[in-house]
Design a protein around this motif. Structure first.
Motif, PDB file in Angstrom:
ATOM      1  N   ARG A 188      10.752   0.871  -2.075  1.00 18.83           N
ATOM      2  CA  ARG A 188       9.513   0.642  -1.349  1.00 18.83           C
ATOM      3  C   ARG A 188       9.854  -1.101  -0.028  1.00 18.83           C
ATOM      4  O   ARG A 188       9.070  -2.290  -0.256  1.00 18.83           O
ATOM      5  CB  ARG A 188       8.021  -0.306  -1.842  1.00 18.83           C
ATOM      6  CG  ARG A 188       7.764   0.990  -2.719  1.00 18.83           C
ATOM      7  CD  ARG A 188       6.299   1.003  -3.355  1.00 18.83           C
ATOM      8  NE  ARG A 188       5.600   1.082  -2.418  1.00 18.83           N
ATOM      9  CZ  ARG A 188       3.612   0.824  -2.627  1.00 18.83           C
ATOM     10  NH1 ARG A 188       3.991   0.445  -4.417  1.00 18.83           N
ATOM     11  NH2 ARG A 188       3.245   0.656  -1.422  1.00 18.83           N
ATOM     12  N   SER A 213       5.423   7.232   2.928  1.00 23.01           N
ATOM     13  CA  SER A 213       4.079   6.437   2.602  1.00 23.01           C
ATOM     14  C   SER A 213       4.572   6.072   1.576  1.00 23.01           C
ATOM     15  O   SER A 213       4.853   4.047   0.552  1.00 23.01           O
ATOM     16  CB  SER A 213       2.449   6.356   2.293  1.00 23.01           C
ATOM     17  OG  SER A 213       2.150   6.788   4.083  1.00 23.01           O
ATOM     18  N   ASP A 218       2.407  -2.026  -0.578  1.00 25.64           N
ATOM     19  CA  ASP A 218       0.726  -2.310  -0.671  1.00 25.64           C
ATOM     20  C   ASP A 218       0.600  -3.452   0.999  1.00 25.64           C
ATOM     21  O   ASP A 218      -0.746  -2.454   1.636  1.00 25.64           O
ATOM     22  CB  ASP A 218       0.869  -3.055  -1.990  1.00 25.64           C
ATOM     23  CG  ASP A 218       0.791  -2.212  -3.135  1.00 25.64           C
ATOM     24  OD1 ASP A 218       1.272  -0.458  -2.809  1.00 25.64           O
ATOM     25  OD2 ASP A 218       0.332  -2.276  -4.493  1.00 25.64           O
ATOM     26  N   GLU A 219       1.325  -4.316   0.656  1.00 26.52           N
ATOM     27  CA  GLU A 219       0.871  -5.106   1.773  1.00 26.52           C
ATOM     28  C   GLU A 219       0.917  -4.233   3.151  1.00 26.52           C
ATOM     29  O   GLU A 219       0.044  -4.427   4.435  1.00 26.52           O
ATOM     30  CB  GLU A 219       0.793  -6.466   1.692  1.00 26.52           C
ATOM     31  CG  GLU A 219       2.632  -6.763   2.386  1.00 26.52           C
ATOM     32  CD  GLU A 219       3.523  -6.179   1.077  1.00 26.52           C
ATOM     33  OE1 GLU A 219       4.348  -6.653   1.233  1.00 26.52           O
ATOM     34  OE2 GLU A 219       2.604  -5.756  -0.197  1.00 26.52           O
ATOM     35  N   ILE A 221       0.727  -1.086   3.758  1.00 24.50           N
ATOM     36  CA  ILE A 221      -0.119  -0.007   3.721  1.00 24.50           C
ATOM     37  C   ILE A 221      -1.564  -0.718   4.329  1.00 24.50           C
ATOM     38  O   ILE A 221      -2.215   0.371   5.098  1.00 24.50           O
ATOM     39  CB  ILE A 221      -0.134   0.538   2.663  1.00 24.50           C
ATOM     40  CG1 ILE A 221       0.897   1.352   2.310  1.00 24.50           C
ATOM     41  CG2 ILE A 221      -1.239   2.033   2.828  1.00 24.50           C
ATOM     42  CD1 ILE A 221       1.233   2.196   1.245  1.00 24.50           C
ATOM     43  N   ARG A 222      -1.839  -1.954   3.757  1.00 18.69           N
ATOM     44  CA  ARG A 222      -2.947  -2.310   4.010  1.00 18.69           C
ATOM     45  C   ARG A 222      -3.382  -2.577   5.466  1.00 18.69           C
ATOM     46  O   ARG A 222      -4.282  -2.001   6.173  1.00 18.69           O
ATOM     47  CB  ARG A 222      -4.023  -3.262   3.355  1.00 18.69           C
ATOM     48  CG  ARG A 222      -3.912  -2.753   1.502  1.00 18.69           C
ATOM     49  CD  ARG A 222      -4.172  -3.859   1.365  1.00 18.69           C
ATOM     50  NE  ARG A 222      -4.607  -4.038  -0.964  1.00 18.69           N
ATOM     51  CZ  ARG A 222      -3.251  -4.605  -0.969  1.00 18.69           C
ATOM     52  NH1 ARG A 222      -2.702  -5.211  -0.925  1.00 18.69           N
ATOM     53  NH2 ARG A 222      -3.576  -4.651  -2.989  1.00 18.69           N
ATOM     54  N   GLY A 276      -2.994   4.095  -8.447  1.00 16.28           N
ATOM     55  CA  GLY A 276      -2.884   2.734  -8.085  1.00 16.28           C
ATOM     56  C   GLY A 276      -2.105   2.233  -6.262  1.00 16.28           C
ATOM     57  O   GLY A 276      -2.964   1.891  -5.655  1.00 16.28           O
ATOM     58  N   PHE A 277      -1.708   3.713  -5.813  1.00 17.49           N
ATOM     59  CA  PHE A 277      -1.890   3.730  -4.270  1.00 17.49           C
ATOM     60  C   PHE A 277      -3.666   4.166  -3.452  1.00 17.49           C
ATOM     61  O   PHE A 277      -4.194   3.626  -2.765  1.00 17.49           O
ATOM     62  CB  PHE A 277      -1.392   5.462  -4.261  1.00 17.49           C
ATOM     63  CG  PHE A 277       0.136   5.161  -3.395  1.00 17.49           C
ATOM     64  CD1 PHE A 277       0.474   4.707  -2.227  1.00 17.49           C
ATOM     65  CD2 PHE A 277       1.133   5.637  -5.024  1.00 17.49           C
ATOM     66  CE1 PHE A 277       2.280   4.146  -2.468  1.00 17.49           C
ATOM     67  CE2 PHE A 277       1.886   4.741  -4.309  1.00 17.49           C
ATOM     68  CZ  PHE A 277       2.738   4.199  -3.209  1.00 17.49           C
ATOM     69  N   VAL A 280      -5.354   0.730  -3.548  1.00 15.07           N
ATOM     70  CA  VAL A 280      -4.704  -0.498  -2.481  1.00 15.07           C
ATOM     71  C   VAL A 280      -5.832   0.209  -1.042  1.00 15.07           C
ATOM     72  O   VAL A 280      -5.753  -0.727  -0.354  1.00 15.07           O
ATOM     73  CB  VAL A 280      -3.338   0.363  -2.494  1.00 15.07           C
ATOM     74  CG1 VAL A 280      -2.708   0.158  -0.966  1.00 15.07           C
ATOM     75  CG2 VAL A 280      -2.509  -0.880  -3.595  1.00 15.07           C
TER      76      VAL A 280
END
Length: 283
Positions: A188, A213, A218-219, A221-222, A276-277, A280
């Motif tokens: 990632r 993706s 994570d950050e 994606i946010r 988990g995804f 997020v």
């Protein structure tokens, strides 16, 4: 719960300013894990079957589609069924009978004018049958059989003005754009162009889709959702969880022959990845 349409889920996510995850289905265990993960997270999701997955099934769409739809209907989570990265018009035309309410028609390898013509024809066919249609503009690398591609190389990322014209000329319901992600990433480490996402959101009148993706932190994606992304496609992350768990199980019991001994833990690992995804996107 009855199957929910992709369009309905995407519209709800877009109006709420949140992301909607779409996970690739290859085996029955993938579909079961997506449903279980969505239930754990209390979030909707999309089960999507790609043309490559159909090829893996000998070109037969009905069995895997029926299995995924049955899993979705038995789930308490709102789930949709989507046919992804369709290149063949034959497979496109099989979508409705197989129970799909949405299709991603992928003419991105064609020159621009041919892409527009082919996609517009696919959209006309789909809309006549009530099918929601996604398409792609730009070059999202990492597709099977393609040479490696720098996601930030000149000419790779989607141009906002061209994207607006493309949507107007094709009538698509959503647009997958190239903004720095790549398919088939097992780490990632992708860095997205959030300024470009914001400019695309300001220019393009339909929901934006992020392919590749699994390789996006994570950050990122946010931030992508905050900048305007809606549908977030995830495939390789599930396969990484599945294969890694199977490998560990077989190493721990090299003489074992019962596939349930490794498929059950692999399905559980994918369930955790899905949840988990989704957390997020829900945070």
């Amino acid at each position: 719960m009855a199957l929910v349409s992709t369009g309905e889920l995407v519209r709800a996510a877009a109006s709420a300013g949140r992301g909607l995850a779409a996970f690739n289905v290859i085996t029955l265990e993938h579909a079961e894990a997506i449903a279980a993960g969505a239930e754990q997270a209390g979030m909707p999701a999309i089960l999507q079957i790609s043309e490559n997955a159909v090829k893996f099934r000998g070109g037969r769409l009905d069995a895997i589609a029926a299995a995924a739809a049955a899993v979705a209907r038995a789930s308490s989570a709102p789930l949709a069924l989507h046919l992804d990265h369709v290149v063949s018009t034959g497979l496109l035309h099989a979508a409705q009978e197989a129970g799909f309410g949405s299709v991603m028609f992928d003419a991105s390898k064609l020159p621009y004018a041919e892409n527009v013509a082919a996609t517009a024809a696919a959209v006309r066919w789909g809309h006549e049958r009530g099918i929601w249609v996604e398409a792609e503009l730009g070059k999202v690398g990492g597709k099977e059989g393609e040479a490696p591609l720098d996601a930030h190389a000149p000419g790779v990322r989607t141009d906002p003005a061209e994207a607006a014209a493309y949507v107007a000329d094709t009538g698509v319901d959503a647009l997958a754009v190239a903004v720095g992600s790549s398919h088939a990433m097992t780490e990632r480490t992708a860095t997205l162009d959030h300024d470009l996402i914001a400019r695309l959101r300001a220019t393009v009148p339909v929901p934006l889709v992020l392919h590749g993706s699994s390789g996006v932190p994570d950050e990122q994606i946010r931030a992508a959702v905050a900048s305007g992304m809606v549908k977030i496609n995830i495939g390789t992350a599930l396969n990484t969880a599945f294969t890694g768990t199977v490998r560990m199980c077989l190493e721990a019991e090299p003489r074992g022959v019962d596939p349930r001994k490794y498929l059950a833990p692999a399905r559980e690992a994918m369930t955790g990845t899905v949840a988990g995804f989704l957390r997020v996107l829900g945070s």
